[in-house]
Design a protein around this motif. Structure first.
Motif, PDB file in Angstrom:
ATOM      1  N   GLY A 100      32.432 -11.022  22.159  1.00  0.00           N
ATOM      2  CA  GLY A 100      32.990 -11.661  23.287  1.00  0.00           C
ATOM      3  C   GLY A 100      31.910 -12.182  24.401  1.00  0.00           C
ATOM      4  O   GLY A 100      32.553 -12.730  25.460  1.00  0.00           O
ATOM      5  N   GLU A 101      30.433 -11.782  23.997  1.00  0.00           N
ATOM      6  CA  GLU A 101      29.828 -12.286  25.123  1.00  0.00           C
ATOM      7  C   GLU A 101      29.431 -13.746  24.615  1.00  0.00           C
ATOM      8  O   GLU A 101      28.667 -13.788  23.675  1.00  0.00           O
ATOM      9  N   PRO A 102      29.144 -14.594  25.583  1.00  0.00           N
ATOM     10  CA  PRO A 102      28.701 -15.786  25.207  1.00  0.00           C
ATOM     11  C   PRO A 102      27.274 -15.762  25.224  1.00  0.00           C
ATOM     12  O   PRO A 102      26.432 -15.609  26.133  1.00  0.00           O
ATOM     13  N   VAL A 103      26.947 -16.912  24.119  1.00  0.00           N
ATOM     14  CA  VAL A 103      25.424 -16.770  23.826  1.00  0.00           C
ATOM     15  C   VAL A 103      25.005 -18.144  23.979  1.00  0.00           C
ATOM     16  O   VAL A 103      25.586 -18.966  23.263  1.00  0.00           O
ATOM     17  N   GLN A 104      23.972 -18.493  24.665  1.00  0.00           N
ATOM     18  CA  GLN A 104      23.627 -19.896  24.756  1.00  0.00           C
ATOM     19  C   GLN A 104      21.850 -19.745  23.903  1.00  0.00           C
ATOM     20  O   GLN A 104      21.005 -19.295  24.316  1.00  0.00           O
ATOM     21  N   PHE A 105      22.089 -20.330  22.785  1.00  0.00           N
ATOM     22  CA  PHE A 105      20.747 -20.711  21.903  1.00  0.00           C
ATOM     23  C   PHE A 105      20.061 -21.846  22.374  1.00  0.00           C
ATOM     24  O   PHE A 105      20.680 -22.986  22.736  1.00  0.00           O
ATOM     25  N   ARG A 106      18.783 -21.585  22.576  1.00  0.00           N
ATOM     26  CA  ARG A 106      17.852 -22.701  23.015  1.00  0.00           C
ATOM     27  C   ARG A 106      16.933 -22.966  22.056  1.00  0.00           C
ATOM     28  O   ARG A 106      16.068 -22.323  21.717  1.00  0.00           O
ATOM     29  N   VAL A 107      17.330 -24.102  21.065  1.00  0.00           N
ATOM     30  CA  VAL A 107      16.650 -24.325  19.729  1.00  0.00           C
ATOM     31  C   VAL A 107      15.628 -25.391  19.881  1.00  0.00           C
ATOM     32  O   VAL A 107      15.886 -26.177  20.286  1.00  0.00           O
ATOM     33  N   THR A 108      14.384 -24.935  19.292  1.00  0.00           N
ATOM     34  CA  THR A 108      13.265 -25.820  19.396  1.00  0.00           C
ATOM     35  C   THR A 108      12.597 -25.661  18.018  1.00  0.00           C
ATOM     36  O   THR A 108      12.760 -24.556  17.301  1.00  0.00           O
ATOM     37  N   THR A 127      28.288 -22.322  13.063  1.00  0.00           N
ATOM     38  CA  THR A 127      27.783 -23.438  14.192  1.00  0.00           C
ATOM     39  C   THR A 127      26.567 -23.615  13.760  1.00  0.00           C
ATOM     40  O   THR A 127      25.689 -22.712  13.015  1.00  0.00           O
ATOM     41  N   GLN A 128      25.961 -24.881  14.193  1.00  0.00           N
ATOM     42  CA  GLN A 128      24.551 -25.330  13.862  1.00  0.00           C
ATOM     43  C   GLN A 128      24.139 -26.253  14.831  1.00  0.00           C
ATOM     44  O   GLN A 128      24.885 -27.002  15.577  1.00  0.00           O
ATOM     45  N   LEU A 139      22.810 -24.414  22.319  1.00  0.00           N
ATOM     46  CA  LEU A 139      23.868 -24.260  21.171  1.00  0.00           C
ATOM     47  C   LEU A 139      24.669 -23.117  21.767  1.00  0.00           C
ATOM     48  O   LEU A 139      24.035 -22.249  21.862  1.00  0.00           O
ATOM     49  N   GLU A 140      25.929 -23.185  22.267  1.00  0.00           N
ATOM     50  CA  GLU A 140      26.624 -22.171  22.865  1.00  0.00           C
ATOM     51  C   GLU A 140      27.563 -21.578  21.894  1.00  0.00           C
ATOM     52  O   GLU A 140      28.099 -22.265  21.064  1.00  0.00           O
ATOM     53  N   TYR A 141      27.830 -20.054  21.439  1.00  0.00           N
ATOM     54  CA  TYR A 141      28.484 -19.580  20.836  1.00  0.00           C
ATOM     55  C   TYR A 141      28.960 -18.270  21.066  1.00  0.00           C
ATOM     56  O   TYR A 141      27.972 -17.264  21.745  1.00  0.00           O
ATOM     57  N   THR A 142      30.171 -18.037  21.016  1.00  0.00           N
ATOM     58  CA  THR A 142      30.659 -16.381  21.296  1.00  0.00           C
ATOM     59  C   THR A 142      31.133 -15.907  19.871  1.00  0.00           C
ATOM     60  O   THR A 142      31.857 -16.199  19.355  1.00  0.00           O
ATOM     61  N   PHE A 143      30.281 -14.756  19.588  1.00  0.00           N
ATOM     62  CA  PHE A 143      30.655 -14.167  18.505  1.00  0.00           C
ATOM     63  C   PHE A 143      32.139 -13.438  18.843  1.00  0.00           C
ATOM     64  O   PHE A 143      32.098 -12.455  19.725  1.00  0.00           O
ATOM     65  N   GLU A 144      33.103 -13.395  17.762  1.00  0.00           N
ATOM     66  CA  GLU A 144      34.206 -12.900  18.086  1.00  0.00           C
ATOM     67  C   GLU A 144      34.590 -11.518  17.136  1.00  0.00           C
ATOM     68  O   GLU A 144      35.386 -10.848  17.313  1.00  0.00           O
ATOM     69  N   GLN A 145      33.656 -11.163  16.179  1.00  0.00           N
ATOM     70  CA  GLN A 145      33.466 -10.094  15.045  1.00  0.00           C
ATOM     71  C   GLN A 145      32.345  -9.409  15.269  1.00  0.00           C
ATOM     72  O   GLN A 145      31.498 -10.186  15.037  1.00  0.00           O
ATOM     73  N   PRO A 146      32.382  -8.051  15.286  1.00  0.00           N
ATOM     74  CA  PRO A 146      31.098  -7.385  14.871  1.00  0.00           C
ATOM     75  C   PRO A 146      30.662  -7.442  13.662  1.00  0.00           C
ATOM     76  O   PRO A 146      31.401  -7.860  12.673  1.00  0.00           O
ATOM     77  N   GLY A 147      29.466  -7.412  13.252  1.00  0.00           N
ATOM     78  CA  GLY A 147      28.782  -7.532  11.836  1.00  0.00           C
ATOM     79  C   GLY A 147      27.460  -8.166  11.860  1.00  0.00           C
ATOM     80  O   GLY A 147      26.885  -8.233  12.848  1.00  0.00           O
ATOM     81  N   THR A 148      27.066  -8.444  10.581  1.00  0.00           N
ATOM     82  CA  THR A 148      25.686  -9.039  10.488  1.00  0.00           C
ATOM     83  C   THR A 148      25.906 -10.538  10.067  1.00  0.00           C
ATOM     84  O   THR A 148      26.720 -10.801   9.230  1.00  0.00           O
ATOM     85  N   TYR A 149      25.251 -11.475  10.697  1.00  0.00           N
ATOM     86  CA  TYR A 149      25.023 -12.611  10.792  1.00  0.00           C
ATOM     87  C   TYR A 149      24.037 -13.148  10.280  1.00  0.00           C
ATOM     88  O   TYR A 149      22.689 -12.819  10.435  1.00  0.00           O
ATOM     89  N   GLN A 150      23.940 -14.238   9.636  1.00  0.00           N
ATOM     90  CA  GLN A 150      22.757 -15.000   8.779  1.00  0.00           C
ATOM     91  C   GLN A 150      22.652 -16.104   9.428  1.00  0.00           C
ATOM     92  O   GLN A 150      23.326 -17.114   9.933  1.00  0.00           O
TER      93      GLN A 150
END
Ligand SMILES: [Cu+2]
Length: 172
Positions: A100-108, A127-128, A139-150
């Motif tokens: 539920g925490e919004p995450v902002q990835f700053r990708v370079t 998302t990508q 890239l902004e994304y909010t994870f909705e489930q706990p777990g391990t993401y790749q």
């Protein structure tokens, strides 16, 4: 070819329009005193000015509060994460997040183009964005489930492209 045709067409059309305007401007009859009508239309103009001002000012001030620019992500509870792609690994300033925490990835990228892609546990792409040298893609994304993401690289970038994997952990 097409440009010069349209240029000449434009000139040909503009000339008669301009001539008509000039003819109207210079051939109008002498001004007559419209007296009361003039006074009434000036009053209407004044009145509509104040009405417009009264309507537009609050709308303008309200829409200013909706401006998305220059907001500080940290101040809004958004987690900012710096992501840098290298041949052949990902550098993430943080890899643990909360649901539920919004995450902002700053990708370079440090070298060539990579693709920053986040997959869930079933390896469904969530998302990508591109990781490009000299640019920072948000890239902004909010994870909705706990777990391990790749995190995988989505852009072929050399012999060890397939090994360009990182893991994100999301907890409640
Ligand atoms: Cu890559």
């Amino acid at each position: 070819m097409l440009q010069s045709i349209s240029l000449w067409l434009t000139i040909l059309l503009v000339v008669p329009v301009t001539a008509t305007f000039l003819w109207v401007a210079f051939s109008r009859p002498a001004a007559v005193d419209a007296g009361d009508l003039t006074a009434r239309s000036y009053r209407l103009r004044d009145w509509s000015f104040w009405v417009l001002l009264a309507v537009v000012t609050p709308v303008f001030l309200y829409t200013l509060t909706l401006m998305p620019y220059g907001t500080d992500p940290e101040a809004e509870g958004v987690q900012a994460v710096n992501v840098t792609g290298h041949m052949w690994r990902w550098d993430l300033s943080q890899d643990e997040f909360r649901v539920g925490e919004p995450v902002q990835f700053r990708v370079t990228s440090q070298d060539v183009n990579h693709g920053f892609a986040i997959y869930d546990e079933d390896m469904t792409l969530l998302t990508q964005t591109q990781a490009m040298p000299g640019y920072t893609n948000i890239l902004e994304y909010t994870f909705e489930q706990p777990g391990t993401y790749q995190v995988l690289c989505l852009e072929y970038c050399g012999v060890a492209h397939h090994a360009m994997v990182a893991e994100l952990t999301v907890t409640e």
